[in-house]
Write a protein that holds these residues in place. Structure first.
Motif, PDB file in Angstrom:
ATOM      1  N   TRP A 120       0.834  -1.207   0.000  1.00 46.77           N
ATOM      2  CA  TRP A 120       0.000   0.000   0.000  1.00 46.77           C
ATOM      3  C   TRP A 120       0.868   1.256   0.000  1.00 46.77           C
ATOM      4  CZ3 TRP A 120      -4.747  -0.585  -1.347  1.00 46.77           C
ATOM      5  CH2 TRP A 120      -5.524  -1.669  -0.904  1.00 46.77           C
ATOM      6  N   LYS A 148      -7.369   1.628  -1.403  1.00 41.85           N
ATOM      7  CA  LYS A 148      -7.911   1.674  -0.044  1.00 41.85           C
ATOM      8  C   LYS A 148      -7.970   3.123   0.419  1.00 41.85           C
ATOM      9  CE  LYS A 148      -5.545   0.104   3.571  1.00 41.85           C
ATOM     10  NZ  LYS A 148      -5.006  -0.851   4.578  1.00 41.85           N
ATOM     11  N   LYS A 150      -7.851   6.183   2.818  1.00 47.66           N
ATOM     12  CA  LYS A 150      -6.997   6.367   3.988  1.00 47.66           C
ATOM     13  C   LYS A 150      -7.784   6.513   5.281  1.00 47.66           C
ATOM     14  CE  LYS A 150      -3.216   8.424   1.328  1.00 47.66           C
ATOM     15  NZ  LYS A 150      -2.376   9.617   1.093  1.00 47.66           N
ATOM     16  N   GLU A 151      -9.009   7.032   5.220  1.00 47.97           N
ATOM     17  CA  GLU A 151      -9.800   7.238   6.430  1.00 47.97           C
ATOM     18  C   GLU A 151     -10.851   6.149   6.627  1.00 47.97           C
ATOM     19  OE1 GLU A 151     -11.357  11.189   6.416  1.00 47.97           O
ATOM     20  OE2 GLU A 151      -9.381  12.130   6.319  1.00 47.97           O
ATOM     21  N   SER A 152     -11.688   5.933   5.617  1.00 48.33           N
ATOM     22  CA  SER A 152     -12.777   4.962   5.777  1.00 48.33           C
ATOM     23  C   SER A 152     -12.301   3.523   5.668  1.00 48.33           C
ATOM     24  CB  SER A 152     -13.863   5.214   4.723  1.00 48.33           C
ATOM     25  OG  SER A 152     -13.410   4.814   3.437  1.00 48.33           O
ATOM     26  N   LYS A 153     -11.118   3.315   5.069  1.00 51.40           N
ATOM     27  CA  LYS A 153     -10.542   1.975   4.828  1.00 51.40           C
ATOM     28  C   LYS A 153     -11.324   1.171   3.787  1.00 51.40           C
ATOM     29  CE  LYS A 153      -7.637   3.066   8.038  1.00 51.40           C
ATOM     30  NZ  LYS A 153      -6.363   3.696   7.625  1.00 51.40           N
ATOM     31  N   GLN A 154     -12.296   1.808   3.125  1.00 52.98           N
ATOM     32  CA  GLN A 154     -13.020   1.121   2.045  1.00 52.98           C
ATOM     33  C   GLN A 154     -12.035   0.733   0.948  1.00 52.98           C
ATOM     34  OE1 GLN A 154     -16.410   3.245   0.541  1.00 52.98           O
ATOM     35  NE2 GLN A 154     -16.604   1.968  -1.284  1.00 52.98           N
ATOM     36  N   THR A 155     -12.223  -0.459   0.372  1.00 52.97           N
ATOM     37  CA  THR A 155     -11.342  -0.922  -0.699  1.00 52.97           C
ATOM     38  C   THR A 155     -12.125  -1.125  -1.998  1.00 52.97           C
ATOM     39  OG1 THR A 155     -11.619  -3.241  -0.071  1.00 52.97           O
ATOM     40  CG2 THR A 155      -9.751  -2.056   0.887  1.00 52.97           C
TER      41      THR A 155
END
Length: 200
Positions: A120, A148, A150-155
């Motif tokens: 990453w 990804k 950086k805040e929500s971590k959604q990928t």
């Protein structure tokens, strides 16, 4: 659907950036031709990174080309750009025509098989044009490419096929990281060209 464009452009990210997937912009036959030329004619060398003060030599190989001998520093190591090859200028023209952007340099990566990948990271080095477009052109093995937030971590992931073009622009590097995850299912090499703009 545009009948004259079988590969409509897809926006990959849901928010906080712009990543455009153009699909395959180079035919399979031409992609194989360029893959072979790049394997033969590029001045490949093992990449280096300084991590926690220790010099790491990667299996992955890299090369750096540009309009001028630009210095480019990442992972605490600096490279000086080599002059464009004939094939790189041809590919640069294709990418510029498709993306509507201009580029003055290209970082190339050679992954020998699926065991080699990229962790990453964001491409936000000070040498790069801020929020400038980075165009990724793929040859060889098809590989998954992931983002990804950086805040929500959604990928979000996309399959990058041989001859395909992906363009990252806008706030993408500010809010998102990306990686090439390793895989045990790929045994073939992949070459990735990332066209960039260096500011001097």
């Amino acid at each position: 659907m545009d009948l004259f464009n079988p590969n409509p452009i897809t926006q990959i990210l849901p928010f906080d950036g712009e990543v455009l997937h153009y699909g395959q912009v180079i035919s399979a036959k031409q992609a194989l031709y360029y893959f072979e030329r790049l394997m033969e004619n590029i001045a490949w060398e093992n990449d280096q990174a300084i991590i926690f003060g220790k010099l790491i030599i990667t299996k992955r190989k890299v090369a750096w080309y540009g309009d001028k001998p630009f210095d480019y520093t990442y992972s605490k190591t600096t490279k000086s750009a080599l002059p464009w090859t004939k094939e790189l200028l041809e590919l640069k023209a294709i990418v510029e025509a498709k993306s509507g952007e201009t580029y003055n340099s290209c970082l190339l990566n050679l992954y020998h098989n699926g065991s080699e990948g990229m962790a990453w990271h964001s491409d936000a080095e000070k040498d790069l044009k801020k929020n400038g477009a980075i165009a990724s052109l793929s040859f060889g093995a098809d590989r998954k490419f992931s983002f990804k937030h950086k805040e929500s971590k959604q990928t979000v992931s996309v399959l990058l096929e041989k001859g395909s073009l992906l363009v990252m622009k806008g706030d993408t590097q500010t809010y998102w990281m990306h990686r090439l995850p390793p895989t045990k299912t790929v045994n073939m090499p992949r070459i990735n060209l990332t066209f960039r703009t260096i500011v001097t």
